[in-house]
Design a protein around this motif. Structure first.
Motif, PDB file in Angstrom:
ATOM      1  N   MET A  41       0.824  -1.221   0.000  1.00 25.53           N
ATOM      2  CA  MET A  41       0.000   0.000   0.000  1.00 25.53           C
ATOM      3  C   MET A  41       0.856   1.268   0.000  1.00 25.53           C
ATOM      4  N   TYR A  42       2.119   1.109   0.466  1.00 28.80           N
ATOM      5  CA  TYR A  42       3.023   2.266   0.474  1.00 28.80           C
ATOM      6  C   TYR A  42       3.596   2.543  -0.917  1.00 28.80           C
ATOM      7  N   LEU A  43       3.295   1.664  -1.895  1.00 22.66           N
ATOM      8  CA  LEU A  43       3.802   1.885  -3.252  1.00 22.66           C
ATOM      9  C   LEU A  43       2.913   2.858  -4.023  1.00 22.66           C
ATOM     10  N   GLY A  45       1.569   5.938  -3.739  1.00 22.73           N
ATOM     11  CA  GLY A  45       1.925   7.332  -4.041  1.00 22.73           C
ATOM     12  C   GLY A  45       2.956   7.389  -5.154  1.00 22.73           C
ATOM     13  N   SER A  46       3.985   6.538  -5.061  1.00 21.91           N
ATOM     14  CA  SER A  46       5.052   6.559  -6.068  1.00 21.91           C
ATOM     15  C   SER A  46       4.537   6.107  -7.433  1.00 21.91           C
ATOM     16  N   VAL A  47       3.648   5.106  -7.432  1.00 23.59           N
ATOM     17  CA  VAL A  47       3.124   4.631  -8.718  1.00 23.59           C
ATOM     18  C   VAL A  47       2.187   5.690  -9.326  1.00 23.59           C
ATOM     19  N   ALA A  51       2.449   7.233 -13.034  1.00 28.82           N
ATOM     20  CA  ALA A  51       1.297   7.299 -13.946  1.00 28.82           C
ATOM     21  C   ALA A  51       1.102   8.730 -14.462  1.00 28.82           C
ATOM     22  N   PHE A  52       1.360   9.706 -13.596  1.00 31.38           N
ATOM     23  CA  PHE A  52       1.233  11.095 -14.042  1.00 31.38           C
ATOM     24  C   PHE A  52       2.277  11.445 -15.096  1.00 31.38           C
ATOM     25  N   VAL A  53       3.489  10.945 -14.904  1.00 29.51           N
ATOM     26  CA  VAL A  53       4.551  11.206 -15.883  1.00 29.51           C
ATOM     27  C   VAL A  53       4.154  10.613 -17.243  1.00 29.51           C
ATOM     28  N   LEU A 107      -6.866   5.432  -4.133  1.00 24.92           N
ATOM     29  CA  LEU A 107      -6.357   4.353  -3.268  1.00 24.92           C
ATOM     30  C   LEU A 107      -5.248   4.870  -2.346  1.00 24.92           C
ATOM     31  N   HIS A 108      -4.363   5.695  -2.933  1.00 21.76           N
ATOM     32  CA  HIS A 108      -3.266   6.261  -2.139  1.00 21.76           C
ATOM     33  C   HIS A 108      -3.828   7.145  -1.016  1.00 21.76           C
ATOM     34  N   MET A 109      -4.838   7.942  -1.376  1.00 18.29           N
ATOM     35  CA  MET A 109      -5.462   8.810  -0.379  1.00 18.29           C
ATOM     36  C   MET A 109      -6.124   7.974   0.720  1.00 18.29           C
ATOM     37  N   PHE A 110      -6.769   6.898   0.298  1.00 18.39           N
ATOM     38  CA  PHE A 110      -7.455   6.028   1.268  1.00 18.39           C
ATOM     39  C   PHE A 110      -6.424   5.405   2.227  1.00 18.39           C
ATOM     40  N   ASN A 125       1.087  17.929   4.042  1.00 13.08           N
ATOM     41  CA  ASN A 125       1.163  16.816   3.087  1.00 13.08           C
ATOM     42  C   ASN A 125      -0.259  16.410   2.678  1.00 13.08           C
ATOM     43  N   TRP A 126      -1.142  16.278   3.665  1.00 14.51           N
ATOM     44  CA  TRP A 126      -2.532  15.893   3.408  1.00 14.51           C
ATOM     45  C   TRP A 126      -3.251  16.988   2.610  1.00 14.51           C
ATOM     46  N   LEU A 127      -3.107  18.253   3.049  1.00 14.21           N
ATOM     47  CA  LEU A 127      -3.834  19.345   2.370  1.00 14.21           C
ATOM     48  C   LEU A 127      -3.380  19.491   0.921  1.00 14.21           C
ATOM     49  N   VAL A 131      -5.632  19.056  -2.724  1.00 14.70           N
ATOM     50  CA  VAL A 131      -5.574  19.883  -3.939  1.00 14.70           C
ATOM     51  C   VAL A 131      -5.203  19.004  -5.146  1.00 14.70           C
ATOM     52  N   LEU A 132      -4.271  18.069  -4.943  1.00 15.15           N
ATOM     53  CA  LEU A 132      -3.870  17.183  -6.054  1.00 15.15           C
ATOM     54  C   LEU A 132      -5.055  16.357  -6.548  1.00 15.15           C
ATOM     55  N   LEU A 133      -5.906  15.935  -5.609  1.00 17.36           N
ATOM     56  CA  LEU A 133      -7.091  15.165  -6.013  1.00 17.36           C
ATOM     57  C   LEU A 133      -8.005  16.026  -6.889  1.00 17.36           C
ATOM     58  N   LEU A 134      -8.209  17.293  -6.468  1.00 13.07           N
ATOM     59  CA  LEU A 134      -9.061  18.193  -7.258  1.00 13.07           C
ATOM     60  C   LEU A 134      -8.459  18.428  -8.643  1.00 13.07           C
ATOM     61  N   GLN A 213       7.323  18.034   1.548  1.00  9.39           N
ATOM     62  CA  GLN A 213       6.825  17.708   2.885  1.00  9.39           C
ATOM     63  C   GLN A 213       7.265  16.303   3.286  1.00  9.39           C
ATOM     64  N   LEU A 214       7.219  15.426   2.279  1.00  5.11           N
ATOM     65  CA  LEU A 214       7.615  14.038   2.525  1.00  5.11           C
ATOM     66  C   LEU A 214       9.098  13.982   2.908  1.00  5.11           C
ATOM     67  N   LYS A 215       9.886  14.814   2.197  1.00  5.80           N
ATOM     68  CA  LYS A 215      11.326  14.851   2.470  1.00  5.80           C
ATOM     69  C   LYS A 215      11.561  15.400   3.882  1.00  5.80           C
ATOM     70  N   HIS A 217       9.442  15.471   6.608  1.00  7.58           N
ATOM     71  CA  HIS A 217       8.961  14.680   7.750  1.00  7.58           C
ATOM     72  C   HIS A 217       9.224  13.182   7.610  1.00  7.58           C
ATOM     73  N   GLY A 218       9.615  12.754   6.418  1.00  9.75           N
ATOM     74  CA  GLY A 218       9.780  11.316   6.194  1.00  9.75           C
ATOM     75  C   GLY A 218       8.407  10.652   6.156  1.00  9.75           C
ATOM     76  N   ILE A 219       8.388   9.391   5.800  1.00  8.47           N
ATOM     77  CA  ILE A 219       7.107   8.699   5.748  1.00  8.47           C
ATOM     78  C   ILE A 219       6.699   8.314   7.175  1.00  8.47           C
TER      79      ILE A 219
HETATM   80  C1  HEM Z   1      -1.125  13.530  -7.820  1.00 10.46           C
HETATM   81  C2  HEM Z   1      -1.431  12.717  -6.872  1.00 10.46           C
HETATM   82  C3  HEM Z   1      -0.461  12.310  -5.776  1.00 10.46           C
HETATM   83  C4  HEM Z   1       0.852  11.941  -5.871  1.00 10.46           C
HETATM   84  C5  HEM Z   1       1.700  11.851  -7.127  1.00 10.46           C
HETATM   85  C6  HEM Z   1       1.302  11.628  -4.537  1.00 10.46           C
HETATM   86  C7  HEM Z   1       2.583  11.175  -4.205  1.00 10.46           C
HETATM   87  C8  HEM Z   1       2.958  10.750  -2.949  1.00 10.46           C
HETATM   88  C9  HEM Z   1       4.139   9.977  -2.639  1.00 10.46           C
HETATM   89  C10 HEM Z   1       5.182   9.504  -3.660  1.00 10.46           C
HETATM   90  C11 HEM Z   1       4.140   9.744  -1.311  1.00 10.46           C
HETATM   91  C12 HEM Z   1       5.142   8.875  -0.515  1.00 10.46           C
HETATM   92  C13 HEM Z   1       4.821   7.381  -0.722  1.00 10.46           C
HETATM   93  C14 HEM Z   1       3.454   6.938  -0.206  1.00 10.46           C
HETATM   94  O1  HEM Z   1       3.065   7.282   0.924  1.00 10.46           O
HETATM   95  O2  HEM Z   1       2.748   6.249  -0.984  1.00 10.46           O
HETATM   96  C15 HEM Z   1       2.996  10.423  -0.732  1.00 10.46           C
HETATM   97  C16 HEM Z   1       2.689  10.498   0.604  1.00 10.46           C
HETATM   98  C17 HEM Z   1       1.552  11.099   1.126  1.00 10.46           C
HETATM   99  N1  HEM Z   1       0.469  11.552   0.407  1.00 10.46           N
HETATM  100 FE1  HEM Z   1       0.371  11.685  -1.599  1.00 10.46          FE
HETATM  101  N2  HEM Z   1       0.269  11.848  -3.651  1.00 10.46           N
HETATM  102  C18 HEM Z   1      -0.838  12.249  -4.381  1.00 10.46           C
HETATM  103  C19 HEM Z   1      -2.101  12.519  -3.898  1.00 10.46           C
HETATM  104  C20 HEM Z   1      -2.449  12.530  -2.552  1.00 10.46           C
HETATM  105  C21 HEM Z   1      -3.766  12.743  -2.045  1.00 10.46           C
HETATM  106  C22 HEM Z   1      -5.017  12.946  -2.924  1.00 10.46           C
HETATM  107  C23 HEM Z   1      -3.671  12.716  -0.667  1.00 10.46           C
HETATM  108  C24 HEM Z   1      -4.749  12.928   0.346  1.00 10.46           C
HETATM  109  C25 HEM Z   1      -5.689  13.817   0.260  1.00 10.46           C
HETATM  110  C26 HEM Z   1      -2.281  12.478  -0.326  1.00 10.46           C
HETATM  111  C27 HEM Z   1      -1.761  12.440   0.953  1.00 10.46           C
HETATM  112  C28 HEM Z   1      -0.491  11.998   1.291  1.00 10.46           C
HETATM  113  C29 HEM Z   1       0.014  11.877   2.650  1.00 10.46           C
HETATM  114  C30 HEM Z   1      -0.710  12.280   3.938  1.00 10.46           C
HETATM  115  C31 HEM Z   1       1.294  11.311   2.547  1.00 10.46           C
HETATM  116  C32 HEM Z   1       2.256  10.959   3.705  1.00 10.46           C
HETATM  117  C33 HEM Z   1       2.114   9.460   3.907  1.00 10.46           C
HETATM  118  C34 HEM Z   1       2.884   8.950   5.098  1.00 10.46           C
HETATM  119  O3  HEM Z   1       3.737   9.640   5.628  1.00 10.46           O
HETATM  120  O4  HEM Z   1       2.580   7.785   5.487  1.00 10.46           O
HETATM  121  N3  HEM Z   1      -1.573  12.338  -1.497  1.00 10.46           N
HETATM  122  N4  HEM Z   1       2.279  10.997  -1.772  1.00 10.46           N
END
Ligand code: HEM
Length: 356
Positions: A41-43, A45-47, A51-53, A107-110, A125-127, A131-134, A213-215, A217-219
Motif C-alpha cells: 500500500m506504500y507503493l 503514491g510513487s506509482v 502514472a502522471f509522468v 487508493l493512495h489517499m485512502f 502533506n494531506w492538504l 488539492v492534487l485530487l481536485l 513535505q515528505l522529504k 517529515h519522512g514517511i
Molecule cells: C497527484 C497525486 C499524488 C501523488 C503523485 C502523490 C505522491 C505521494 C508519494 C510519492 C508519497 C510517498 C509514498 C506513499 O506514501 O505512498 C505520498 C505520501 C503522502 N500523500 Fe500523496 N500523492 C498524491 C495525492 C495525494 C492525495 C489525494 C492525498 C490525500 C488527500 C495524499 C496524501 C499523502 C500523505 C498524507 C502522505 C504521507 C504518507 C505517510 O507519511 O505515510 N496524497 N504521496
C-alpha cells in the motif's frame, strides 16, 4: 594527446559542474523504513507519480497533432487514432491512464486516511494531497471535451449547466467555463488551456509541495507504537522499494497497452449541438455525482451541487485539525475509519446505481 580520459575523470568533470554523481549516489544510498518496503500500500503514491509522468508524455505527443479548434479538433483526434502510426496506442494509454491515475490517487489517499498519515506533522502533506485530487478530477473534466465529439460535448454541456445552477455565483461560473453564453470555440480554448497549461503547472507546483513535505517529515512510522525493532529498521531504497515500484508501474503500463489494443479510446460522432436526443454520460468517475443529482430535483438541486461537495471537501480540509490524537491504528479510531468506509461505500453504490 598523452592524457587518457578515465571514467573517474569524467565523473569528476560531471560532479564539479552538476552534482549529478552525488545526487545519484544519494539515491542509491537512501533507505526506507522496513514497514514501508513490506506493505504494497506504500507503493501507491510513487506509482501515482509514475502514472502522471506517463500522462504528461502521451499528452505532449498528442499535442504535436491536436488542433484546438471546433472545426479541426475532431478530425485531428480521428487522425491520431486511426491514421498516425501508433497514434491509437498513445491516445489509448492517455485515455486509460486517466482512469488509472484517478484509481491510484484515490487508493493512495485512502491508505493515508486509514493509516492516519494526515496527523501532525503531516497536515500540509494531506492538504496538498486534497488539492492534487481536485487537480486530477479537473484533468478528467477538461480532457473529456477536447475530442469535440458527441460524448464530450454533451457531458460538458451538462457539467457547465450544473455549475450554472449554483446559487448566486452560478451565472458567473458557467460564463467563466464557457467563455460566453454558449458552448463553442471559447469553451474549447478555455478547456484546452486549462488542460495543457494551468493544470499541469498546478500539479507540478503541488506535487513539489507534497514531496518536499515528505522529504521534511519522512514517511509515517509503523502504526503500532510498540512495533518491534526489526519493523523500525531501515532497508535500502533500491532495490527493496524502488524495484517494487518499477514492477507495479510496469504491470499497470502493460494493462494500459492491453486496454488500448483491445478496447481503444472512444471517439463518437462529431459534436452536434442541434442533436438534443443525445443522452449525456460523464466519465465513470463522475457517475456517482450524476446519480446523486437525481435524488435532488428542482429547487433541491443545490444540495447536491453545492452543499454536499462543500461538506465533503470541508471535512477533508478540517480532518487533520479535528482528529488530533496520536492514535493511527484504524481499529483504534473507529469513527474516522467508519466515516472513510461510509464515503467509499456511498460512492461505489451511487456509481453502481447509475448503471441501472
Ligand atoms: C497527484 C497525486 C499524488 C501523488 C503523485 C502523490 C505522491 C505521494 C508519494 C510519492 C508519497 C510517498 C509514498 C506513499 O506514501 O505512498 C505520498 C505520501 C503522502 N500523500 Fe500523496 N500523492 C498524491 C495525492 C495525494 C492525495 C489525494 C492525498 C490525500 C488527500 C495524499 C496524501 C499523502 C500523505 C498524507 C502522505 C504521507 C504518507 C505517510 O507519511 O505515510 N496524497 N504521496
Amino acid at each position: 594527446m598523452n592524457k587518457s580520459i578515465s571514467t573517474d575523470s569524467i565523473n569528476q568533470w560531471v560532479e564539479e559542474r552538476t552534482h549529478l554523481v552525488s545526487d545519484i549516489q544519494a539515491i542509491t544510498d537512501a533507505t526506507v523504513p522496513a514497514h514501508v518496503a513490506r506493505n504494497p500500500m506504500y507503493l501507491l503514491g510513487s506509482v501515482t507519480l509514475v502514472a502522471f509522468v506517463l500522462q504528461a508524455m502521451t499528452g505532449i505527443m498528442m499535442m504535436f497533432y491536436y488542433d484546438p479548434s471546433t472545426a479541426g479538433a475532431y478530425d485531428s483526434v480521428d487522425f491520431i487514432t486511426y491514421q498516425l502510426p501508433l497514434g491509437w496506442l498513445v491516445r489509448g494509454v492517455h485515455h486509460w491512464g486517466a482512469s488509472a491515475v484517478v484509481v491510484l490517487t484515490v487508493l493512495h489517499m485512502f491508505r493515508t486516511y486509514i493509516f492516519g498519515a494526515y496527523k501532525k506533522p503531516r497536515e500540509v502533506n494531506w492538504l496538498s494531497g486534497v488539492v492534487l485530487l481536485l487537480i486530477c478530477l479537473g484533468f478528467g473534466f477538461t480532457g473529456y471535451l477536447l475530442p469535440w465529439d458527441q460524448r464530450g460535448y454533451w457531458a460538458t454541456r451538462v457539467g457547465t449547466e450544473i455549475a450554472g445552477s449554483v446559487p448566486v455565483i452560478g451565472g458567473y461560473l458557467s460564463q467563466l467555463m464557457r467563455g460566453g453564453p454558449i458552448q463553442g470555440q471559447f469553451t474549447l480554448t478555455r478547456f484546452f488551456a486549462t488542460h495543457v497549461l494551468i493544470l499541469p503547472l498546478s500539479i507540478t507546483l503541488f506535487t513539489a509541495v507534497h514531496l518536499s513535505q515528505l522529504k521534511k517529515h519522512g514517511i509515517s512510522g509503523p502504526l503500532d507504537p510498540a512495533a518491534k525493532p526489526e519493523v523500525r529498521a531501515r532497508v535500502p531504497l533500491f532495490p527493496n522499494f524502488l524495484l517494487q515500484v518499477a514492477v507495479l508501474a510496469a504491470g499497470i503500463a502493460g494493462l494500459l497497452v492491453y486496454l488500448s489494443a483491445i478496447k481503444g479510446a472512444p471517439l463518437e460522432f462529431p459534436a452536434d449541438p442541434t442533436n438534443t436526443n443525445y443522452v449525456p454520460r460523464p466519465e465513470w468517475y463522475f457517475l456517482f455525482f450524476f446519480q446523486l443529482l437525481r435524488y435532488f430535483p428542482g429547487a433541491l438541486e443545490s444540495i447536491a451541487t453545492v452543499l454536499i461537495p462543500l461538506f465533503i471537501f470541508g471535512c477533508m480540509i478540517a480532518l487533520p485539525f479535528v482528529d488530533r490524537s496520536a492514535e493511527r491504528r484504524p481499529w483504534k479510531k473507529p469513527v474516522t475509519t467508519a466515516a472513510g468506509i461510509f464515503y467509499v461505500g456511498a460512492i461505489v453504490i451511487l456509481t453502481a446505481l447509475s448503471f441501472t
